[in-house]
Design an enzyme around this catalytic site. Structure first.
Site, PDB file in Angstrom:
ATOM      1  N   ASP A  50      -0.861  -2.265  -7.034  1.00 47.04           N
ATOM      2  CA  ASP A  50      -1.047  -0.816  -7.623  1.00 47.04           C
ATOM      3  C   ASP A  50      -1.011  -0.082  -6.223  1.00 47.04           C
ATOM      4  O   ASP A  50      -1.897  -0.167  -5.231  1.00 47.04           O
ATOM      5  CB  ASP A  50      -2.261  -0.883  -8.021  1.00 47.04           C
ATOM      6  CG  ASP A  50      -2.661   0.586  -8.607  1.00 47.04           C
ATOM      7  OD1 ASP A  50      -1.891   1.532  -8.395  1.00 47.04           O
ATOM      8  OD2 ASP A  50      -3.695   0.889  -9.414  1.00 47.04           O
ATOM      9  N   SER A 129      13.481  12.163  -3.877  1.00 41.21           N
ATOM     10  CA  SER A 129      14.344  12.737  -4.914  1.00 41.21           C
ATOM     11  C   SER A 129      14.929  14.170  -4.418  1.00 41.21           C
ATOM     12  O   SER A 129      14.505  14.783  -3.431  1.00 41.21           O
ATOM     13  CB  SER A 129      13.286  13.313  -5.984  1.00 41.21           C
ATOM     14  OG  SER A 129      13.883  14.062  -7.068  1.00 41.21           O
ATOM     15  N   TYR A 142       5.923  17.620  -8.665  1.00 36.76           N
ATOM     16  CA  TYR A 142       6.757  16.492  -8.560  1.00 36.76           C
ATOM     17  C   TYR A 142       7.699  17.076  -7.047  1.00 36.76           C
ATOM     18  O   TYR A 142       7.937  15.967  -6.076  1.00 36.76           O
ATOM     19  CB  TYR A 142       7.740  16.281  -9.457  1.00 36.76           C
ATOM     20  CG  TYR A 142       8.701  14.910  -9.350  1.00 36.76           C
ATOM     21  CD1 TYR A 142       7.981  13.873  -9.377  1.00 36.76           C
ATOM     22  CD2 TYR A 142       9.908  15.359  -8.962  1.00 36.76           C
ATOM     23  CE1 TYR A 142       9.014  12.694  -9.244  1.00 36.76           C
ATOM     24  CE2 TYR A 142      10.707  14.115  -9.091  1.00 36.76           C
ATOM     25  CZ  TYR A 142      10.406  12.667  -8.949  1.00 36.76           C
ATOM     26  OH  TYR A 142      11.026  11.736  -8.922  1.00 36.76           O
ATOM     27  N   LYS A 146       7.499  14.769  -3.494  1.00 31.90           N
ATOM     28  CA  LYS A 146       8.657  13.859  -2.937  1.00 31.90           C
ATOM     29  C   LYS A 146       9.090  14.638  -1.742  1.00 31.90           C
ATOM     30  O   LYS A 146       9.648  13.983  -0.756  1.00 31.90           O
ATOM     31  CB  LYS A 146       9.779  13.948  -4.038  1.00 31.90           C
ATOM     32  CG  LYS A 146       9.746  13.224  -5.106  1.00 31.90           C
ATOM     33  CD  LYS A 146       9.421  11.447  -4.758  1.00 31.90           C
ATOM     34  CE  LYS A 146       9.492  10.632  -6.043  1.00 31.90           C
ATOM     35  NZ  LYS A 146       9.442   9.237  -5.366  1.00 31.90           N
TER      36      LYS A 146
END
Length: 268
Positions: A50, A129, A142, A146
């Site tokens: 994790d 990304s 997001y 990234k």
């Protein structure tokens, strides 16, 4: 002797494609999952890990080292999606996304780098990304998570070069994966000020993922990078328009680029 690879988030999506592709090309591959018992049919080993738990990370890396005696390649892939208006996204969800997408890879690196330093070699590829190159509306968290990893990788790369540990980023665009299943969506407030734009964006995201390319394309790029003795820093994998959007941001005036993005996302 086979190169030993650790792929975080290797049970599905892009991570699974990478792990499978490298396994088929004679790498000794270990993937990770929070629940590896759910994926007993994979041809490579899954370790329980994790990325939000440093103890879990340390345990997985130590288990790998005990089994193999070395770790040649780390591919930091584990991540989570998140959408919503910046104002309406709960801070706890923001923290969760940053903890997974940014702090998670750093935790894995803190566990892995001592072994790579000891063996005086290593390769690290961080999966970021194309969204990390721009602040996309309703995907801002997001993008930020990234983008942070993109920049951090540049620093790692310079700091670790003299240790013979090479860092690169690979930034995918939209690919046909199940990422939407685990993505946090801030609820659409039907009469809210962001409702129309947010709905339009969610529809676009779903369309892009459904029409996305096979994630094997990302795996192929990573395999090529691993074959290079002096790899580059930033690699983009996606459609021509997705990759070209980064070039446009560099050459267009800021307001022109913003106007183009707003038009694409149906914003006034």
């Amino acid at each position: 002797m086979k190169n030993v690879v650790l792929v975080t988030g290797g049970s599905s999506g892009i991570g699974k494609a990478i792990a499978q592709y490298l396994h088929d090309r004679n790498y000794k591959v270990y993937g990770t999952s929070r629940s590896p018992e759910k994926y007993a049919d994979l041809p490579f080993t899954l370790l329980q890990l994790d990325v939000q738990d440093q103890i879990s990370v340390n345990k997985a890396v130590e288990e790998l080292i005990q089994r193999e005696g070395k770790l040649d390649i780390l591919i930091n892939n584990a991540g989570v999606g998140i959408t919503g208006p910046m104002e309406e996204t709960p801070i706890d969800e923001v923290k969760h996304a940053m903890d997974t997408n940014f702090y998670g890879p750093l935790r894995v690196l803190q566990a892995v780098l001592p072994h790579m330093r000891k063996q005086k070699s290593g390769r690290v590829i961080n999966i970021t990304s194309i969204a990390g190159y721009m602040g996309l509306p309703y995907r801002g968290i997001y993008s930020a998570s990234k983008g942070a990893l993109e920049i951090a990788t540049e620093a790692y790369r310079m700091e670790c070069a003299h240790l013979n540990i090479h860092f690169s980023n690979v930034a995918p665009g939209d690919f046909a994966t199940n990422i939407s299943a685990g993505r946090f969506h801030a609820p659409v407030k039907e009469n809210g000020d962001y409702a129309a734009g947010y709905k339009h964006t969610l529809n676009l995201i779903d369309e892009h993922v459904e029409d996305g390319s096979d994630p094997i394309e990302v795996a192929q790029v990573i395999h090529k990078i691993l074959q290079q003795s002096n790899p580059g820093i930033h690699y983009k994998v996606g459609s021509f328009l997705q990759k070209f959007s980064i070039t446009l941001k560099k050459i267009l005036p800021e307001k022109s680029y913003e106007k183009m993005l707003k038009k694409h996302y149906g914003l006034k």
